[in-house]
Motif scaffolding. Sequence first.
Motif, short mmCIF file in Angstrom:
data_model
loop_
_atom_site.label_atom_id
_atom_site.label_comp_id
_atom_site.label_asym_id
_atom_site.label_seq_id
_atom_site.Cartn_x
_atom_site.Cartn_y
_atom_site.Cartn_z
N PHE A 14 0.84 -1.19 0.00
CA PHE A 14 0.00 0.00 0.00
C PHE A 14 0.88 1.25 0.00
O PHE A 14 1.87 1.33 0.73
CB PHE A 14 -0.94 -0.01 1.20
CG PHE A 14 -1.98 -1.10 1.13
CD1 PHE A 14 -3.06 -0.98 0.28
CD2 PHE A 14 -1.85 -2.25 1.88
CE1 PHE A 14 -4.01 -1.98 0.18
CE2 PHE A 14 -2.79 -3.26 1.80
CZ PHE A 14 -3.87 -3.13 0.94
N PHE A 17 1.01 4.21 3.37
CA PHE A 17 -0.17 3.66 4.03
C PHE A 17 -0.72 4.56 5.14
O PHE A 17 -1.90 4.92 5.14
CB PHE A 17 0.16 2.28 4.57
CG PHE A 17 -0.99 1.61 5.27
CD1 PHE A 17 -2.06 1.12 4.55
CD2 PHE A 17 -1.02 1.47 6.65
CE1 PHE A 17 -3.14 0.50 5.19
CE2 PHE A 17 -2.08 0.86 7.29
CZ PHE A 17 -3.14 0.37 6.56
N HIS A 91 -6.26 -1.86 7.91
CA HIS A 91 -5.54 -3.07 7.49
C HIS A 91 -6.51 -4.26 7.39
O HIS A 91 -6.52 -4.99 6.40
CB HIS A 91 -4.43 -3.37 8.49
CG HIS A 91 -3.82 -4.72 8.38
ND1 HIS A 91 -2.82 -5.03 7.49
CD2 HIS A 91 -4.08 -5.87 9.06
CE1 HIS A 91 -2.50 -6.30 7.62
NE2 HIS A 91 -3.24 -6.84 8.56
N LEU A 94 -8.93 -3.87 4.43
CA LEU A 94 -8.26 -4.08 3.15
C LEU A 94 -7.99 -5.56 2.90
O LEU A 94 -8.19 -6.07 1.80
CB LEU A 94 -6.96 -3.27 3.11
CG LEU A 94 -7.15 -1.76 3.02
CD1 LEU A 94 -5.87 -1.03 3.41
CD2 LEU A 94 -7.60 -1.34 1.63
N ASP A 111 1.25 -3.01 5.90
CA ASP A 111 0.97 -2.47 4.56
C ASP A 111 1.54 -3.33 3.43
O ASP A 111 1.60 -2.86 2.28
CB ASP A 111 1.51 -1.05 4.44
CG ASP A 111 3.02 -0.97 4.63
OD1 ASP A 111 3.62 -1.96 5.09
OD2 ASP A 111 3.60 0.09 4.33
N LYS A 133 -7.62 -3.33 -7.29
CA LYS A 133 -7.62 -1.87 -7.14
C LYS A 133 -9.05 -1.33 -7.15
O LYS A 133 -9.40 -0.41 -6.39
CB LYS A 133 -6.78 -1.24 -8.25
CG LYS A 133 -5.28 -1.48 -8.09
CD LYS A 133 -4.51 -0.95 -9.29
CE LYS A 133 -3.01 -1.20 -9.14
NZ LYS A 133 -2.41 -0.31 -8.14
N ILE A 136 -10.78 -2.18 -3.77
CA ILE A 136 -10.29 -1.32 -2.68
C ILE A 136 -10.89 0.08 -2.81
O ILE A 136 -11.36 0.66 -1.82
CB ILE A 136 -8.75 -1.26 -2.71
CG1 ILE A 136 -8.17 -2.61 -2.28
CG2 ILE A 136 -8.23 -0.14 -1.81
CD1 ILE A 136 -6.68 -2.73 -2.52
N ILE A 144 -6.76 5.34 -0.82
CA ILE A 144 -5.80 4.31 -0.43
C ILE A 144 -5.47 3.52 -1.69
O ILE A 144 -6.31 2.81 -2.23
CB ILE A 144 -6.37 3.38 0.66
CG1 ILE A 144 -6.73 4.19 1.90
CG2 ILE A 144 -5.35 2.29 1.01
CD1 ILE A 144 -7.37 3.36 3.00
N THR A 145 -4.25 3.67 -2.17
CA THR A 145 -3.82 2.99 -3.39
C THR A 145 -2.73 1.97 -3.06
O THR A 145 -2.16 1.97 -1.97
CB THR A 145 -3.31 3.98 -4.43
OG1 THR A 145 -2.15 4.67 -3.89
CG2 THR A 145 -4.38 5.01 -4.77
N CYS A 146 -2.44 1.12 -4.03
CA CYS A 146 -1.43 0.09 -3.81
C CYS A 146 -0.62 -0.14 -5.07
O CYS A 146 -1.07 0.10 -6.19
CB CYS A 146 -2.08 -1.23 -3.37
SG CYS A 146 -3.19 -1.94 -4.60
N ASN A 167 0.93 3.27 -7.01
CA ASN A 167 -0.26 2.80 -7.72
C ASN A 167 0.05 2.09 -9.03
O ASN A 167 -0.75 2.10 -9.96
CB ASN A 167 -1.22 3.98 -7.98
CG ASN A 167 -2.65 3.54 -8.17
OD1 ASN A 167 -3.06 2.48 -7.66
ND2 ASN A 167 -3.42 4.30 -8.91
#
Length: 417
Positions: A14, A17, A91, A94, A111, A133, A136, A144-146, A167
């Motif tokens: 993440f 985070f 957490h 997610l 994260d 994505k 989420i 909140i991106t990953c 991202n």
Amino acid sequence: MRKPETIERLYLDFDGFFASVMQQAFPALRGHPVGVIPFETDKAKYTTVIACSKEAKAQGVQNVMRTPDAQALCPDIVLVMQRPDLFRRAHNALLNEISCEIPIDTAKSIDELTCKLGKRDIVDPQGLAARLKKRIAENVGPHITCSIGFAANRLLAKLACKMDKPNGVTIWEPEGALQYLSALPLSEISGIGGRMEKRLNNAGIYTTAQLTATQPKQMRALWGNVNGERMWYGLHGYDIQAQPTGRGMYGHGRVLPPELRKLDKARDTARLLLTKAARRMRRDFFYANKLWLWLDLREGGWFGQRDLPCVNDDQAILAALSHLWDKAAFELPRRHEIVRAGVTLLDLMPADGRQLDLFLNDDRDRQRWERITFSIDALNRKFGKRVVSVGPWKPPPGGYAGGKIAYTRIPSAEDFW
């Protein structure tokens, strides 16, 4: 040892985070450079930015940077106090969303996580990343991106994950893994810290390409243990499984605010940290044979240890802390400033394998204190908060003592009582 012919692992990280969770939870922070600090904002000049948002990073702010330095680089940075309870809830939310798309193999930290790919996902990793994505963003929040990496094993997937942050999605097919690696500096390889890099340099290895050109036994010799050989196989795309680890200790540390940096002021914080560490230890059914107390001073530090007769009750453990505190009071200089205090319970013994010292066996008093401690734990569990404690309970400014999120530990709800 098996060498996968296709991608088999996903690694997800993440982005920023702590800061992104704060932006998701508090709309006023969105779009602004955010720095997360451990204390309330009126103590900002004495503390550190422990995490920052992508807007702050774009202006040169980095994680673990002194707040005056961060403010010099980014005058409009918004400093917000950490919220470990919020981070823990985010957490869990997610992980719940991700597990609806793919089983989670291991949550590596608050994260980061890794998953084993199924046949469908091996064929279409981009589709899996897009679904994760989207889920989420829709069910937890778009702020909140990953970043996601795909590769033949966990190590390579983690390295791939770093390549297109924030991202991003990066796919390292097995046949091109060594070529992808050659572009990375040694310091970017997970498991190579500053001292290890110097050791490699002394052996004539300055690049990742030179590292991967070595042999497994040479890597083992450079590391001084089997981890070097495991690293070689991991970098070359073999299916290396993480070795199981056992619990070695329970402890907590705390950076102290300025008003608590004298020995007499810091004692209550140390007692609270030790009580919480002991509670965690009892929940996992362990006893301890040793206690460490460590104090980081503005200049230097102090360390003390005391043997324990294989105990886990609060009275015995806090009595040992009192002994060490008296020792510190005798040995510390009159003018001292304790920046950080920490306690550690170690030399653990599982409850079902407990062995007592011949001359320090449980007496009636010790058994009574164990029963009292277990009753206190039961009351706190029943009411879902701290209702009883042994001695004073004075949380330091900023709260969340004992609820710290460490790299390898995610607090449970009980840690915040």
